[in-house]
Motif scaffolding. Structure first.
Motif, PDB file in Angstrom:
ATOM      1  N   LEU A  34       0.826  -1.209   0.000  1.00  0.00           N
ATOM      2  CA  LEU A  34       0.000   0.000   0.000  1.00  0.00           C
ATOM      3  C   LEU A  34       0.862   1.262   0.000  1.00  0.00           C
ATOM      4  CD1 LEU A  34      -2.808   1.153   0.000  1.00  0.00           C
ATOM      5  CD2 LEU A  34      -2.874   0.892   2.485  1.00  0.00           C
ATOM      6  N   LYS A  35       1.959   1.224   0.724  1.00  0.00           N
ATOM      7  CA  LYS A  35       2.887   2.363   0.740  1.00  0.00           C
ATOM      8  C   LYS A  35       3.421   2.634  -0.659  1.00  0.00           C
ATOM      9  CE  LYS A  35       7.271   3.811   2.808  1.00  0.00           C
ATOM     10  NZ  LYS A  35       8.181   3.705   1.662  1.00  0.00           N
ATOM     11  N   GLN A  36       3.815   1.580  -1.358  1.00  0.00           N
ATOM     12  CA  GLN A  36       4.319   1.733  -2.722  1.00  0.00           C
ATOM     13  C   GLN A  36       3.238   2.265  -3.657  1.00  0.00           C
ATOM     14  OE1 GLN A  36       6.046  -2.015  -3.838  1.00  0.00           O
ATOM     15  NE2 GLN A  36       7.753  -1.797  -2.417  1.00  0.00           N
ATOM     16  N   TRP A  37       2.011   1.799  -3.466  1.00  0.00           N
ATOM     17  CA  TRP A  37       0.902   2.268  -4.294  1.00  0.00           C
ATOM     18  C   TRP A  37       0.675   3.764  -4.076  1.00  0.00           C
ATOM     19  CZ3 TRP A  37      -3.910   4.391  -3.183  1.00  0.00           C
ATOM     20  CH2 TRP A  37      -4.773   4.519  -4.266  1.00  0.00           C
ATOM     21  N   VAL A  38       0.678   4.209  -2.820  1.00  0.00           N
ATOM     22  CA  VAL A  38       0.496   5.628  -2.515  1.00  0.00           C
ATOM     23  C   VAL A  38       1.607   6.449  -3.173  1.00  0.00           C
ATOM     24  CG1 VAL A  38       0.554   7.379  -0.675  1.00  0.00           C
ATOM     25  CG2 VAL A  38      -0.795   5.297  -0.379  1.00  0.00           C
ATOM     26  N   GLU A  39       2.845   5.970  -3.080  1.00  0.00           N
ATOM     27  CA  GLU A  39       3.971   6.679  -3.693  1.00  0.00           C
ATOM     28  C   GLU A  39       3.812   6.781  -5.203  1.00  0.00           C
ATOM     29  OE1 GLU A  39       7.237   4.379  -2.199  1.00  0.00           O
ATOM     30  OE2 GLU A  39       7.306   5.492  -0.309  1.00  0.00           O
ATOM     31  N   MET A  40       3.401   5.684  -5.854  1.00  0.00           N
ATOM     32  CA  MET A  40       3.226   5.696  -7.305  1.00  0.00           C
ATOM     33  C   MET A  40       2.071   6.601  -7.724  1.00  0.00           C
ATOM     34  SD  MET A  40       4.090   1.730  -8.464  1.00  0.00           S
ATOM     35  CE  MET A  40       2.389   1.301  -8.270  1.00  0.00           C
ATOM     36  N   GLU A  41       0.954   6.526  -7.007  1.00  0.00           N
ATOM     37  CA  GLU A  41      -0.199   7.369  -7.321  1.00  0.00           C
ATOM     38  C   GLU A  41       0.120   8.839  -7.107  1.00  0.00           C
ATOM     39  OE1 GLU A  41      -3.507   6.521  -8.563  1.00  0.00           O
ATOM     40  OE2 GLU A  41      -2.104   4.956  -9.159  1.00  0.00           O
ATOM     41  N   GLN A  43       3.029  10.281  -7.348  1.00  0.00           N
ATOM     42  CA  GLN A  43       3.890  10.717  -8.439  1.00  0.00           C
ATOM     43  C   GLN A  43       3.079  10.871  -9.728  1.00  0.00           C
ATOM     44  OE1 GLN A  43       7.138   8.089  -9.345  1.00  0.00           O
ATOM     45  NE2 GLN A  43       8.298   9.721 -10.325  1.00  0.00           N
ATOM     46  N   ARG A  44       2.215   9.918 -10.017  1.00  0.00           N
ATOM     47  CA  ARG A  44       1.392   9.952 -11.237  1.00  0.00           C
ATOM     48  C   ARG A  44       0.466  11.162 -11.254  1.00  0.00           C
ATOM     49  NH1 ARG A  44      -3.508   7.941 -13.158  1.00  0.00           N
ATOM     50  NH2 ARG A  44      -4.160   7.116 -11.167  1.00  0.00           N
ATOM     51  N   ASN A  45      -0.040  11.557 -10.088  1.00  0.00           N
ATOM     52  CA  ASN A  45      -0.985  12.668  -9.977  1.00  0.00           C
ATOM     53  C   ASN A  45      -0.321  13.988  -9.592  1.00  0.00           C
ATOM     54  OD1 ASN A  45      -3.369  11.156 -10.577  1.00  0.00           O
ATOM     55  ND2 ASN A  45      -3.153  10.203  -8.573  1.00  0.00           N
ATOM     56  N   CYS A  46       1.008  13.998  -9.555  1.00  0.00           N
ATOM     57  CA  CYS A  46       1.764  15.221  -9.192  1.00  0.00           C
ATOM     58  C   CYS A  46       1.317  15.789  -7.846  1.00  0.00           C
ATOM     59  CB  CYS A  46       1.644  16.285 -10.285  1.00  0.00           C
ATOM     60  SG  CYS A  46       2.281  15.741 -11.872  1.00  0.00           S
ATOM     61  N   ARG A  47       1.194  14.907  -6.873  1.00  0.00           N
ATOM     62  CA  ARG A  47       0.817  15.292  -5.515  1.00  0.00           C
ATOM     63  C   ARG A  47       1.875  14.775  -4.551  1.00  0.00           C
ATOM     64  NH1 ARG A  47      -4.597  12.662  -6.651  1.00  0.00           N
ATOM     65  NH2 ARG A  47      -5.957  14.342  -7.289  1.00  0.00           N
ATOM     66  N   GLU A  52      -2.012  12.800  -1.595  1.00  0.00           N
ATOM     67  CA  GLU A  52      -2.629  11.628  -2.229  1.00  0.00           C
ATOM     68  C   GLU A  52      -3.470  10.848  -1.230  1.00  0.00           C
ATOM     69  OE1 GLU A  52      -3.843   9.617  -5.320  1.00  0.00           O
ATOM     70  OE2 GLU A  52      -2.319  11.156  -5.574  1.00  0.00           O
ATOM     71  N   VAL A  53      -2.956  10.653  -0.022  1.00  0.00           N
ATOM     72  CA  VAL A  53      -3.723   9.944   1.015  1.00  0.00           C
ATOM     73  C   VAL A  53      -4.976  10.732   1.378  1.00  0.00           C
ATOM     74  CG1 VAL A  53      -3.680   9.179   3.419  1.00  0.00           C
ATOM     75  CG2 VAL A  53      -1.737   8.680   1.917  1.00  0.00           C
ATOM     76  N   VAL A  54      -4.844  12.042   1.551  1.00  0.00           N
ATOM     77  CA  VAL A  54      -6.008  12.877   1.884  1.00  0.00           C
ATOM     78  C   VAL A  54      -7.036  12.807   0.764  1.00  0.00           C
ATOM     79  CG1 VAL A  54      -6.786  15.258   2.244  1.00  0.00           C
ATOM     80  CG2 VAL A  54      -4.764  14.407   3.438  1.00  0.00           C
TER      81      VAL A  54
END
Length: 69
Positions: A34-41, A43-47, A52-54
């Motif tokens: 999940l940590k890796q997913w948050v990091e990738m998302e 980066q993908r969303n420029c946040r 991203e978590v919020v």
């Protein structure tokens, strides 16, 4: 009264405490996947990871509120 910063030779100086967030902090342990997913998302969303978590939590909150209405 001017802004709480000054310019000197192209350098912006912001006093300590200026613009600091007052949002509450909360430590959360995440599974590595999940940590890796948050990091990738993020980066993908420029946040940032925090943004991203919020965003994800607010979207889920809205979804649940609409489902219960």
């Amino acid at each position: 009264m001017g802004p709480p910063w000054s310019y000197s030779q192209g350098i912006t100086v912001i006093p300590l405490g200026a613009g600091m967030r007052t949002d509450q902090q909360m430590k959360v342990r995440l599974p590595e996947e999940l940590k890796q997913w948050v990091e990738m998302e993020a980066q993908r969303n420029c946040r940032s990871k925090t943004a991203e978590v919020v965003y994800a939590l607010m979207a889920e909150k809205r979804r649940r509120e609409q489902a219960s209405a």
